[in-house]
Design an enzyme around this catalytic site. Structure first.
Site, short mmCIF file in Angstrom:
data_model
loop_
_atom_site.label_atom_id
_atom_site.label_comp_id
_atom_site.label_asym_id
_atom_site.label_seq_id
_atom_site.Cartn_x
_atom_site.Cartn_y
_atom_site.Cartn_z
N GLU B 101 45.76 35.22 41.70
CA GLU B 101 44.38 35.22 42.20
C GLU B 101 43.96 33.82 42.63
O GLU B 101 43.64 32.97 41.79
CB GLU B 101 43.43 35.75 41.13
CG GLU B 101 42.02 35.89 41.72
CD GLU B 101 40.95 36.27 40.71
OE1 GLU B 101 41.29 36.50 39.54
OE2 GLU B 101 39.78 36.30 41.10
N LYS B 230 45.63 48.16 22.98
CA LYS B 230 45.69 48.29 24.44
C LYS B 230 44.76 49.32 25.03
O LYS B 230 45.00 49.86 26.11
CB LYS B 230 47.15 48.57 24.88
CG LYS B 230 48.10 47.49 24.43
CD LYS B 230 49.55 47.74 24.76
CE LYS B 230 50.40 46.60 24.22
NZ LYS B 230 51.83 46.82 24.35
N ASP B 305 51.87 39.72 25.53
CA ASP B 305 51.96 41.07 26.07
C ASP B 305 50.82 41.28 27.07
O ASP B 305 49.64 41.30 26.69
CB ASP B 305 51.86 42.07 24.90
CG ASP B 305 52.17 43.50 25.34
OD1 ASP B 305 51.94 43.84 26.51
OD2 ASP B 305 52.67 44.26 24.49
N HIS B 400 35.73 31.90 47.16
CA HIS B 400 36.84 32.79 47.47
C HIS B 400 37.23 32.69 48.94
O HIS B 400 38.39 32.73 49.29
CB HIS B 400 36.47 34.24 47.13
CG HIS B 400 36.75 34.57 45.71
ND1 HIS B 400 38.02 34.71 45.21
CD2 HIS B 400 35.92 34.75 44.66
CE1 HIS B 400 37.96 34.99 43.94
NE2 HIS B 400 36.71 35.02 43.56
#
Lengths: 405, 405, 405, 405
Positions: B101, B230, B305, B400
């Site tokens: 990103e 998760k 993870d 951006h």
């Protein structure tokens, strides 16, 4: 990369003549990265040989990272073939997964095998729209009501301003939400094959100028968290963001026993007590076993935004004992994916998309991202089936003991 | 890697003599991966040169991935130096971030600069414990009460069984939760420098045998989703999982203006309307601007993870206008990190940890993972400050447009 | 009541010599209420004859209401007998329900009948504790950690201060939660037969003085919303508040068909798709059909706090098709009830408790409130069974058409 | 009431010739209720004199309760006058509150006084719509997509069927939601001055017949919990149910000090740390201090459904320090109220509405229910201001000690 230049750059940083983020102004990206590795090695003692041994042209990553030193390399494998009958995806797919969690691919592969034996998964993009929700400040609740009404009645004008900033995006709708003197306008866009968050941000900024010009509302923040990007939030789980996609399969009872080493009944019980009741008691927004594992691994393998795994985890897994077999589904209300832009054009990620056959813009536009979403949903379904089967036959722990760390 | 062997392996798969996941039984890991790339190229047309150009020994990844074909390479950069005064972390740190990103590192770096100018961040691990919560089935609510009471009264016996499976882990507590005829026992472990989920799973499986032997409860699933791994879940946001860690900073008002190009007042307003009110209206479990971005990027850079970014996003950002300046904090209740095990020993990830100085087991045990958690929290704080500053000066979109795609 | 006095009081209010809330300082409660009715009639045209025709001594309501004008009368009926085998409740009960919703009692009664035919419900108080959680302000996260540690290590001292304010309450535990520079201490009390919120508030205020004296923490608010009183909140659904109570029943399949006019399978399907999947998709904290109806109606009939119906709605209904029949349960994690204090001594409410046989303090203390909780849980179970049965045979709408409005 | 008849009825029940719920078939409602009181007195020893001393005609309650024995009487008082400038409400109001919680009216009255001094509250109904969301079962996710599309495209046909069942209700919209093979259609209706849940249920049942006739979907339950009625649920907090209504006020700083005995700054701090941060940490769907208290007490006083206090508690309180004073707002996204139907025509409740001046159908239709919602919002605002003031000056506990139990 010229060795001398990297040394030279590093020296100029040491002397305080350059700052770490200015190196690309004075050298190519390779050299700048090399200089940073050198400086870090000196300051931290870290040997960055592996980080520096990347397989892409540093210049090509300039729109993806700043202060680059190299790359993190995440092991990638494949599972499949996974037959998917989708609205856009079609046929057998090998699904690339990049992960460091041992046993994950073996598990998903087992699920894919069960789906394959059953004739494949059905998948469907149910809704699509990338959102951005600025927050405005008004004087009082009366004015909040007026601004909301104005927004509802002027979607066309907002669309005109928003769409002037983009060649692809289309404004679908604007939904107002009010809390006291804060007004949130949730803009939703069709962003075709792009994940589209930046497109949505830029377009919304233009629309905000119209709102400010035409109403008494003052913009406080271009994102007011009703979007909602990268945070667990019910609004995404309920209304969707990016693709709302679902996949399912019907597996004959005997194949559940033969291929998954458990029974339909045991899977139903595990899903009910774990994914439904357990998740409910946990105050969850995700009612699944480990959908995020497949989302994360496919996101890494195909150049998606890893932080958007958060919304991807808003998934619901259902199973049902039907006369013909075990029905299982996974619905992901907010899967944010693209096949153009972001990290999708980096070499390894682009190759990941190639494995699936959905790289670049689709025909019609949006169909490649739809197909990617459907295959990820089918992959998540494979993962759910496999873990539910393992849990229902008490295999989880030993599977990890054998394969993982 | 012997070219011949890869060709040969591929041929045997084509002939149906071998399955894709069996290749490591017949060749070394490099060769097996090469054979898979060859097969995929034939079946999908995908050229996997970049994926195959990885910087580690394939054998070393065998505990991290199955069906390996190569690696996904994610651009990595650094921000900093970021001074952190933690319970375990100490001094200046360069924080490695792997992401696709654009603009993210520039943004976090700007926040790190503001923190540095203000004298650094304070950070603290407030709670620590990796959880696993199996679900059992009982006859009725009476029995559910009895099993719960038994568990509360027999933590020592459960600890004995659980700890026999591990040389490091210590059972901290067992908390029962009941829904009808389902009993969930939430086991919490001190897993030292390991993230510890597999350790917790294996230990809990042993403890479950005691529960089943001593009570009428029947195990349904070793994970009953009250863990909760998760998935976005309030139980993690409230009670914590892994490290509960917080970081904060006090920035003099004039530095807010000079370094962040905004005012304390404007940041407070943006935080209140976006991170607090907007998140509340969104039904969120994460009240922050983009903490997941920093969590995801540091997780990738240090071998964590990636799917556990989900819990990492359960963060709360607060700001307060104090007389002395802008007070800002980020609290991450469920940051699951380790400096041993999982992906931490892969070469690029290991180097990522080296940049921080917290690779491997700490002294005392657990201190490296504590330090890692504290630095990530400080990094998240830098990201929050920078984005809140950008939003409050309407810079998000143009940032951006300049840097990203 | 002296007519003259009410006229006189009203006159003095009209003249501005008295304010509406001061009337009890100048007359008995009956007269004051009459004067207010007169004034309201003049100002609003409302005829308050029915409101003024209440069946208790106004003086006895002085601790329940201020500015009294009379009473709202809510129709009360009974269902049952409902056999409950609880930890405290025992035997058959008529359950008083006060409501204005037609068809509710008929529905609950049908469920009670099904439970009775099946031999009765089992019920169990699984946990008990009234909470109050003040929020303190500290300097930074380091200090937050220190205050938390101090609180964990000084529960005895906090108990001493807290319990000095009450003859009944006992401090069970203190749990710290931290968000940046805010520290929340959740105090949990055994309040015996009292609902106990005021007891908990007063005791906690005393404990807060110790916290402020011994640590750098400054009290910001005596309730910091981690209690959490009268707001839907996951912390109550997960950790409980007041009584955590569950009830269940096993109904032979043929009785499901004969008594509930549906099948076990149809009820399981309705519960799964509505109460589990539908609630999950709705982002709910209550996974039930209409538990709040029974909670509200029993609360009104027995003098509980009507606003605490909010927490009572955090209920989960589960059903399971067992070989022997339909297993159904309702678990209410945060049912806040008392048999002494609050509205329990008002005449009609006291009589409501008498119908159940659990008015006043229990022997041992707490057992009456436990029994009340268990009977309400069994009543909620009856309501769930009946509505699930109606839905699964599509009766909901017509039931309302026949009986309600 | 004929004494003989009640005795006679009771005798026939004792003899097993009649069941408790059949008495109205054989006597008038008064007599039936008297007979039940007699029977209960015998079986339970409970003296039901007060319960039997109700101030309405039992026949008139037949559509509100079954198995009636009498009434629960809840003390009612008034606060005010409370000036409200709403979209429908206008002018000064005395707000009737029925409660058993001592100190509540005194507290709300203090807030009302502060609002009055500041010139009154502004209030606005921002959205209105009663929802009912049946759940259907389909074959797979493909069919789920088709049914969703069909529903989106056939709102007119659904409206025709739905509106044929009602003279008042209008179908506003139908929103489909999918989870695997479950399809939920959320119907929203304008129900004018009725709370409208039964109207919505009946109309939706008719529409479901069209869905079943025209699509392959099978109705599983007429309510699928995406409505969501009487359960805490994010969908209501986000999208609204019944009235979405807000009220606010701007109080000059010096009046905060004079009238509320605290400072603007202290109220802002209490609101931020308690109502925003504390609620966020609690995993709440209601970010307020005690809005449910005012909702419950006005619901009881005006004949609303007490169980719907659950949704009423989904409120958000915001405060802001403005130059001119303290800005405070309360937004209730799901306040379900009516001025016709339900309990509104019972004598004491009807009188409660008369005090406000909004009894019966409004002109235009819906305006009375709008006005009621606005006044309740203003009352909730008064309650929030008062409690925040009390907390911020540490008065909560002593207020209860003085006034309550």
């Amino acid at each position: 990369m010229t060795e001398t230049d990297a040394d030279d750059l590093a020296e100029r940083v040491r002397e305080g003549k350059l700052r770490l983020y200015e190196l690309e102004d004075h050298a190519d990206a390779e050299t700048a990265a090399a200089a940073r590795r050198r400086l870090l090695a000196e300051e931290t003692g870290a040997d960055l040989d592996a980080v520096g041994d990347y397989a892409f042209d540093a210049d090509d990553a300039e729109s993806n990272v700043e202060n680059m030193v190299g790359a993190a390399q995440v092991p990638m494998g494949v599972v499949g073939p996974l037959p998917v009958d989708g609205s856009a995806a079609e046929g057998e797919h090998y699904l690339p997964l990049a992960t460091t969690e041992g046993a994950l691919l073996a598990s998903v592969n087992r699920g894919a095998s069960a789906i394959r034996t059953a004739g494949g998964a059905t998948a469907e993009v149910l809704k699509s729209g990338m959102t951005r929700a600025p927050v405005f400040k008004v004087d009082d609740v009366r004015e909040a009501g007026e601004v909301s009404s104005w927004a509802r009645g002027n979607v066309d004008r907002l669309a005109e301003a928003a769409e002037a900033t983009t060649s692809h995006g289309e404004l679908q709708d604007v939904t107002p939400y009010v809390v006291g003197d804060s007004v949130f306008l949730r803009f939703a866009y069709d962003t075709k094959d792009a994940m589209g968050m930046n497109m949505a941000t830029i377009a919304t900024e233009a629309a905000c100028e119209v709102v400010e010009a035409e109403t008494p509302a003052d913009l406080v923040a271009l994102s007011g968290n009703l979007c909602n990007d990268k945070k667990p939030a019910a609004i995404n789980a309920i209304e969707g963001r990016g693709r709302t996609v679902a996949a399912d399969v019907l597996i004959p009872h005997e194949q559940v026993e033969a291929g998954l080493d458990t029974t339909t009944e045991a899977i139903v019980e595990a899903n009910t007590r774990k994914n439904l009741i357990g998740s409910a008691k946990a105050g969850a927004l995700g009612f699944n076993a480990h959908a995020a594992n497949v989302v994360a691994a496919t996101f890494l393998a195909t150049g998606q935004d890893a932080a958007q795994v958060v919304e991807g985890a808003n998934a619901m897994t259902t199973v049902d004992e039907r006369e013909e077999g075990l029905y299982a589904s996974v619905t992901l209300p907010s899967l944010e994916v693209g096949t153009v832009g972001g990290g999708t054009s980096l070499p390894t990620q682009s190759e990941g998309l190639e494995i699936l056959g959905y790289g670049g813009g689709g025909d019609p536009p949006g169909s490649n991202a739809d197909a990617l979403a459907e295959v990820i949903a089918a992959g998540a379904l494979a993962g759910e089936l496999s873990l539910l089967a393992a849990l229902s036959s008490r295999h989880l722990s030993s599977a990890h003991a054998d394969l993982g760390r």
